[in-house]
Design a protein around this motif. Structure first.
Motif, PDB file in Angstrom:
ATOM      1  N   GLU A   2     -18.700 -12.316   9.458  1.00  0.00           N
ATOM      2  CA  GLU A   2     -17.614 -13.205   9.073  1.00  0.00           C
ATOM      3  C   GLU A   2     -16.456 -12.407   8.479  1.00  0.00           C
ATOM      4  OE1 GLU A   2     -18.333 -14.968   4.785  1.00  0.00           O
ATOM      5  OE2 GLU A   2     -20.080 -15.270   6.073  1.00  0.00           O
ATOM      6  N   GLY A   3     -15.323 -13.053   8.323  1.00  0.00           N
ATOM      7  CA  GLY A   3     -14.145 -12.402   7.755  1.00  0.00           C
ATOM      8  C   GLY A   3     -14.354 -12.060   6.285  1.00  0.00           C
ATOM      9  N   LEU A   4     -13.435 -11.286   5.772  1.00  0.00           N
ATOM     10  CA  LEU A   4     -13.534 -10.877   4.372  1.00  0.00           C
ATOM     11  C   LEU A   4     -13.184 -12.055   3.461  1.00  0.00           C
ATOM     12  CD1 LEU A   4     -11.841  -7.386   4.574  1.00  0.00           C
ATOM     13  CD2 LEU A   4     -14.263  -7.890   4.473  1.00  0.00           C
ATOM     14  N   SER A   5     -14.045 -12.304   2.496  1.00  0.00           N
ATOM     15  CA  SER A   5     -13.806 -13.393   1.558  1.00  0.00           C
ATOM     16  C   SER A   5     -12.928 -12.898   0.408  1.00  0.00           C
ATOM     17  CB  SER A   5     -15.132 -13.925   1.013  1.00  0.00           C
ATOM     18  OG  SER A   5     -15.730 -12.961   0.167  1.00  0.00           O
ATOM     19  N   HIS A   8     -14.414 -10.000  -1.602  1.00  0.00           N
ATOM     20  CA  HIS A   8     -14.240  -8.666  -1.023  1.00  0.00           C
ATOM     21  C   HIS A   8     -12.888  -8.076  -1.421  1.00  0.00           C
ATOM     22  CE1 HIS A   8     -17.298 -10.237   1.894  1.00  0.00           C
ATOM     23  NE2 HIS A   8     -17.822  -9.049   1.608  1.00  0.00           N
ATOM     24  N   TRP A   9     -11.845  -8.893  -1.325  1.00  0.00           N
ATOM     25  CA  TRP A   9     -10.501  -8.422  -1.669  1.00  0.00           C
ATOM     26  C   TRP A   9     -10.380  -8.095  -3.158  1.00  0.00           C
ATOM     27  CZ3 TRP A   9      -7.866  -6.484   1.975  1.00  0.00           C
ATOM     28  CH2 TRP A   9      -7.932  -6.991   3.257  1.00  0.00           C
ATOM     29  N   ILE A  10     -11.054  -8.873  -3.999  1.00  0.00           N
ATOM     30  CA  ILE A  10     -11.019  -8.593  -5.439  1.00  0.00           C
ATOM     31  C   ILE A  10     -11.689  -7.256  -5.743  1.00  0.00           C
ATOM     32  CG2 ILE A  10     -11.930  -9.349  -7.681  1.00  0.00           C
ATOM     33  CD1 ILE A  10     -11.435 -12.237  -6.741  1.00  0.00           C
ATOM     34  N   VAL A  11     -12.835  -6.997  -5.105  1.00  0.00           N
ATOM     35  CA  VAL A  11     -13.532  -5.724  -5.312  1.00  0.00           C
ATOM     36  C   VAL A  11     -12.675  -4.565  -4.830  1.00  0.00           C
ATOM     37  CG1 VAL A  11     -15.538  -4.355  -4.599  1.00  0.00           C
ATOM     38  CG2 VAL A  11     -15.834  -6.744  -5.270  1.00  0.00           C
ATOM     39  N   VAL A  12     -12.049  -4.701  -3.676  1.00  0.00           N
ATOM     40  CA  VAL A  12     -11.179  -3.645  -3.144  1.00  0.00           C
ATOM     41  C   VAL A  12     -10.008  -3.410  -4.087  1.00  0.00           C
ATOM     42  CG1 VAL A  12      -9.581  -3.076  -1.264  1.00  0.00           C
ATOM     43  CG2 VAL A  12     -11.844  -4.005  -0.743  1.00  0.00           C
ATOM     44  N   LEU A  13      -9.403  -4.469  -4.585  1.00  0.00           N
ATOM     45  CA  LEU A  13      -8.279  -4.348  -5.513  1.00  0.00           C
ATOM     46  C   LEU A  13      -8.690  -3.641  -6.804  1.00  0.00           C
ATOM     47  CD1 LEU A  13      -5.309  -5.070  -6.088  1.00  0.00           C
ATOM     48  CD2 LEU A  13      -6.143  -7.188  -7.093  1.00  0.00           C
ATOM     49  N   VAL A  14      -9.859  -3.964  -7.331  1.00  0.00           N
ATOM     50  CA  VAL A  14     -10.341  -3.316  -8.548  1.00  0.00           C
ATOM     51  C   VAL A  14     -10.579  -1.821  -8.303  1.00  0.00           C
ATOM     52  CG1 VAL A  14     -12.309  -3.173 -10.128  1.00  0.00           C
ATOM     53  CG2 VAL A  14     -11.304  -5.391  -9.581  1.00  0.00           C
ATOM     54  N   ILE A  15     -11.155  -1.487  -7.170  1.00  0.00           N
ATOM     55  CA  ILE A  15     -11.396  -0.074  -6.854  1.00  0.00           C
ATOM     56  C   ILE A  15     -10.085   0.681  -6.701  1.00  0.00           C
ATOM     57  CG2 ILE A  15     -12.302   1.480  -5.081  1.00  0.00           C
ATOM     58  CD1 ILE A  15     -14.555  -0.574  -4.658  1.00  0.00           C
ATOM     59  N   VAL A  16      -9.115   0.084  -6.044  1.00  0.00           N
ATOM     60  CA  VAL A  16      -7.806   0.734  -5.879  1.00  0.00           C
ATOM     61  C   VAL A  16      -7.141   0.928  -7.237  1.00  0.00           C
ATOM     62  CG1 VAL A  16      -5.476   0.384  -4.961  1.00  0.00           C
ATOM     63  CG2 VAL A  16      -7.458  -0.019  -3.511  1.00  0.00           C
ATOM     64  N   MET A  17      -7.216  -0.070  -8.098  1.00  0.00           N
ATOM     65  CA  MET A  17      -6.613   0.049  -9.434  1.00  0.00           C
ATOM     66  C   MET A  17      -7.299   1.147 -10.248  1.00  0.00           C
ATOM     67  SD  MET A  17      -4.059  -1.968  -9.790  1.00  0.00           S
ATOM     68  CE  MET A  17      -3.831  -2.187 -11.526  1.00  0.00           C
ATOM     69  N   LEU A  18      -8.610   1.283 -10.110  1.00  0.00           N
ATOM     70  CA  LEU A  18      -9.325   2.325 -10.835  1.00  0.00           C
ATOM     71  C   LEU A  18      -8.976   3.719 -10.309  1.00  0.00           C
ATOM     72  CD1 LEU A  18     -12.849   0.719 -11.261  1.00  0.00           C
ATOM     73  CD2 LEU A  18     -11.152   1.144 -13.040  1.00  0.00           C
ATOM     74  N   LEU A  19      -8.818   3.836  -9.000  1.00  0.00           N
ATOM     75  CA  LEU A  19      -8.516   5.141  -8.405  1.00  0.00           C
ATOM     76  C   LEU A  19      -7.091   5.596  -8.689  1.00  0.00           C
ATOM     77  CD1 LEU A  19     -10.253   4.892  -4.917  1.00  0.00           C
ATOM     78  CD2 LEU A  19     -10.965   6.258  -6.879  1.00  0.00           C
ATOM     79  N   PHE A  20      -6.145   4.706  -8.512  1.00  0.00           N
ATOM     80  CA  PHE A  20      -4.740   5.100  -8.600  1.00  0.00           C
ATOM     81  C   PHE A  20      -4.098   4.793  -9.945  1.00  0.00           C
ATOM     82  CE2 PHE A  20      -5.413   4.501  -4.025  1.00  0.00           C
ATOM     83  CZ  PHE A  20      -5.091   5.773  -3.610  1.00  0.00           C
ATOM     84  N   GLY A  21      -4.580   3.810 -10.634  1.00  0.00           N
ATOM     85  CA  GLY A  21      -3.973   3.436 -11.902  1.00  0.00           C
ATOM     86  C   GLY A  21      -2.716   2.620 -11.701  1.00  0.00           C
ATOM     87  N   ARG A  22      -2.299   1.981 -12.757  1.00  0.00           N
ATOM     88  CA  ARG A  22      -1.145   1.076 -12.681  1.00  0.00           C
ATOM     89  C   ARG A  22       0.156   1.843 -12.460  1.00  0.00           C
ATOM     90  NH1 ARG A  22       0.645  -3.160 -17.371  1.00  0.00           N
ATOM     91  NH2 ARG A  22       2.312  -4.138 -16.199  1.00  0.00           N
ATOM     92  N   GLY A  23       0.318   2.989 -13.107  1.00  0.00           N
ATOM     93  CA  GLY A  23       1.568   3.735 -13.007  1.00  0.00           C
ATOM     94  C   GLY A  23       1.836   4.273 -11.616  1.00  0.00           C
ATOM     95  N   LYS A  24       0.803   4.770 -10.967  1.00  0.00           N
ATOM     96  CA  LYS A  24       0.984   5.325  -9.627  1.00  0.00           C
ATOM     97  C   LYS A  24       1.306   4.238  -8.610  1.00  0.00           C
ATOM     98  CE  LYS A  24      -1.801   9.480 -10.082  1.00  0.00           C
ATOM     99  NZ  LYS A  24      -2.935  10.228  -9.554  1.00  0.00           N
ATOM    100  N   ILE A  25       0.658   3.095  -8.740  1.00  0.00           N
ATOM    101  CA  ILE A  25       0.911   2.011  -7.788  1.00  0.00           C
ATOM    102  C   ILE A  25       2.332   1.490  -7.937  1.00  0.00           C
ATOM    103  CG2 ILE A  25       0.266  -0.345  -7.147  1.00  0.00           C
ATOM    104  CD1 ILE A  25      -2.619   0.411  -7.743  1.00  0.00           C
ATOM    105  N   SER A  26       2.794   1.307  -9.172  1.00  0.00           N
ATOM    106  CA  SER A  26       4.163   0.824  -9.358  1.00  0.00           C
ATOM    107  C   SER A  26       5.173   1.866  -8.878  1.00  0.00           C
ATOM    108  CB  SER A  26       4.418   0.457 -10.815  1.00  0.00           C
ATOM    109  OG  SER A  26       4.297   1.597 -11.644  1.00  0.00           O
ATOM    110  N   GLY A  27       4.854   3.144  -9.060  1.00  0.00           N
ATOM    111  CA  GLY A  27       5.732   4.204  -8.552  1.00  0.00           C
ATOM    112  C   GLY A  27       5.790   4.210  -7.030  1.00  0.00           C
TER     113      GLY A  27
END
Length: 62
Positions: A2-5, A8-27
């Motif tokens: 089935e498609g991503l629920s 799934h997107w929340i877990v991916v978002l949390v992992i991305v935030m942990l890896l890159f941090g808030r400052g890098k993403i806003s930059g």
């Protein structure tokens, strides 16, 4: 499969935030926005006619 629920997107978002941090993403988003603005400006400059007269063709010597 089935498609991503939403979970799934929340877990991916949390992992991305942990890896890159808030400052890098806003930059990265600021850099992306500047790139889009520069692209749009370049495209609008190409559409405007120039005030200079057209160039004369070069004469050939036979």
């Amino acid at each position: 499969m089935e498609g991503l629920s939403i979970w799934h997107w929340i877990v991916v978002l949390v992992i991305v935030m942990l890896l890159f941090g808030r400052g890098k993403i806003s930059g990265l988003m600021a850099d992306l926005a500047q790139g889009i603005k520069a692209f749009r400006k370049g495209m609008s400059e190409d559409d405007k006619p120039t005030d200079a007269p057209p160039a004369k063709p070069a004469e050939t010597i036979d």
